[in-house]
Design an enzyme around this catalytic site. Structure first.
Site, PDB file in Angstrom:
ATOM      1  N   LYS A 120     -12.856 -25.221  51.271  1.00 20.42           N
ATOM      2  CA  LYS A 120     -11.914 -25.000  50.162  1.00 20.42           C
ATOM      3  C   LYS A 120     -12.659 -24.324  49.004  1.00 20.42           C
ATOM      4  CE  LYS A 120      -9.030 -28.640  51.956  1.00 20.42           C
ATOM      5  NZ  LYS A 120      -8.028 -29.672  51.720  1.00 20.42           N
ATOM      6  N   GLU A 159      -1.899 -30.490  60.101  1.00 23.78           N
ATOM      7  CA  GLU A 159      -2.415 -31.178  58.916  1.00 23.78           C
ATOM      8  C   GLU A 159      -1.245 -31.751  58.122  1.00 23.78           C
ATOM      9  OE1 GLU A 159      -6.609 -29.501  57.838  1.00 23.78           O
ATOM     10  OE2 GLU A 159      -5.083 -28.529  56.629  1.00 23.78           O
ATOM     11  N   SER A 203      -8.091 -36.030  56.054  1.00 23.23           N
ATOM     12  CA  SER A 203      -8.947 -37.209  55.881  1.00 23.23           C
ATOM     13  C   SER A 203      -9.680 -37.621  57.162  1.00 23.23           C
ATOM     14  CB  SER A 203      -8.133 -38.372  55.301  1.00 23.23           C
ATOM     15  OG  SER A 203      -7.632 -38.027  54.017  1.00 23.23           O
ATOM     16  N   GLU A 256      -2.143 -25.751  51.276  1.00 18.46           N
ATOM     17  CA  GLU A 256      -2.410 -25.426  49.870  1.00 18.46           C
ATOM     18  C   GLU A 256      -1.986 -23.984  49.557  1.00 18.46           C
ATOM     19  OE1 GLU A 256      -6.479 -26.752  50.007  1.00 18.46           O
ATOM     20  OE2 GLU A 256      -5.736 -28.790  50.330  1.00 18.46           O
ATOM     21  N   HIS A 264      -2.685 -22.558  55.478  1.00 21.61           N
ATOM     22  CA  HIS A 264      -3.049 -23.893  54.997  1.00 21.61           C
ATOM     23  C   HIS A 264      -1.976 -24.363  54.014  1.00 21.61           C
ATOM     24  CE1 HIS A 264      -5.120 -27.182  53.075  1.00 21.61           C
ATOM     25  NE2 HIS A 264      -5.926 -27.215  54.123  1.00 21.61           N
ATOM     26  N   ASN A 294     -13.513 -26.761  56.463  1.00 20.13           N
ATOM     27  CA  ASN A 294     -12.850 -25.946  55.445  1.00 20.13           C
ATOM     28  C   ASN A 294     -13.416 -26.383  54.094  1.00 20.13           C
ATOM     29  OD1 ASN A 294     -11.168 -24.700  53.628  1.00 20.13           O
ATOM     30  ND2 ASN A 294      -9.305 -25.778  54.261  1.00 20.13           N
ATOM     31  N   GLY A 342      -6.856 -34.926  51.734  1.00 17.49           N
ATOM     32  CA  GLY A 342      -7.586 -35.296  50.531  1.00 17.49           C
ATOM     33  C   GLY A 342      -7.133 -36.611  49.925  1.00 17.49           C
TER      34      GLY A 342
END
Ligand code: 13P
Length: 251
Positions: free
Chosen positions: A13, A170, A214, A101, A99, A11, A176
């Site tokens: 992003k 996730e 990660s 985010e 996701h 991904n 991250g």
């Protein structure tokens, strides 16, 4: 335990440029993942605006492409949205939906995510449905309740078609941050997701459950060796050809 091939998805992003992508893809092609990572199906999900470029550059390779989001609608007055048939036209295979985010910065509800998964399937794309808890939710022992609620909306919306999705766990606190869920923590959540899927479909053992958060070359082997972890959804490390290739080879 299922013996399915691992699935490793990058991904990207909101990263990249035409020049950056060309170099990254060159690195991935040189890594010859079809030969060096025979146990992994591999895909990359660039920003939508680069989909045509990336799909062209990867044509004939073993690397599939996908998007990071998809509209729940097919066409119409939905400014800024990108619909399944458009994505399909550029040879994409996958669409990430839900996701964290997007759930947090774009207020996507469990039902909207489920509707996006349904739209993806109806346009010939495999949805990669993301679920995951925040740190506060984990500390309040809510992990299974939260991911269970997120997944159940998709199960209820798709019915039998739930067998055709990919699920990615996730944990938000691991994205991250350099903090990875331990293999045991990840496996425990994956086992609960698998059990929930098994109540909905006899094909639960064949649904790929990816871990994301990660994932790096040095922790991928142990994560991927857990019985219910069928691959990974890779963020930062997917932007470095050598790291992404090493993670694919870890499969
Ligand atoms: P990182 O690998 O950068 O933690 O990102 C994970 C992720 O969100 C992939 O979708």
């Amino acid at each position: 335990m299922s013996v399915m091939k691992k699935l490793v998805v990058g991904n990207w992003k909101m990263h990249g440029s035409r020049a950056f992508n060309a170099e990254l893809i060159q690195g991935l092609l040189v890594a010859d993942l079809a030969t060096t990572a025979p146990n992994a199906d591999v895909a990359v999900c660039p920003p939508c605006v680069f989909l045509a470029d990336v799909a062209d550059a990867l044509q004939g390779s073993a690397i599939a492409v996908g998007t990071q989001d998809i509209s729940a609608q097919t066409q119409g007055a939905y400014t800024g949205e990108v619909a399944g048939p458009m994505i399909r036209e550029f040879g994409a295979t996958y669409a990430i939906v839900g996701h964290s985010e997007r759930r947090s910065y774009h207020a996507e509800s469990d039902q909207l995510v489920a509707d996006k998964a349904k739209a993806a399937l109806s346009h010939g794309l495999v949805p990669i449905v993301c679920v995951g808890e925040t740190l506060a939710e984990r500390e309040a022992n809510q992990t299974e309740a939260v991911v269970g609620r997120q997944l159940q909306a998709v199960i209820d919306t798709l019915g039998d078609d739930i067998a055709r999705v990919v699920v990615a766990y996730e944990p938000v606190w691991a994205i991250g941050t350099g903090k990875t869920a331990s293999p045991a923590q990840a496996q425990a959540v994956h086992a609960s997701l698998r059990a929930q899927l098994a109540k909905a479909t006899p094909k639960a053992a064949d649904i790929p459950l990816l871990y994301g958060g990660s994932v790096k070359p040095d922790n991928a082997v142990e994560l991927f060796s857990q019985p219910d972890i069928n691959g990974g959804l890779i963020g930062g490390a997917a932007l470095k050809a050598a790291d992404f290739a090493a993670i694919a080879r870890a499969a």
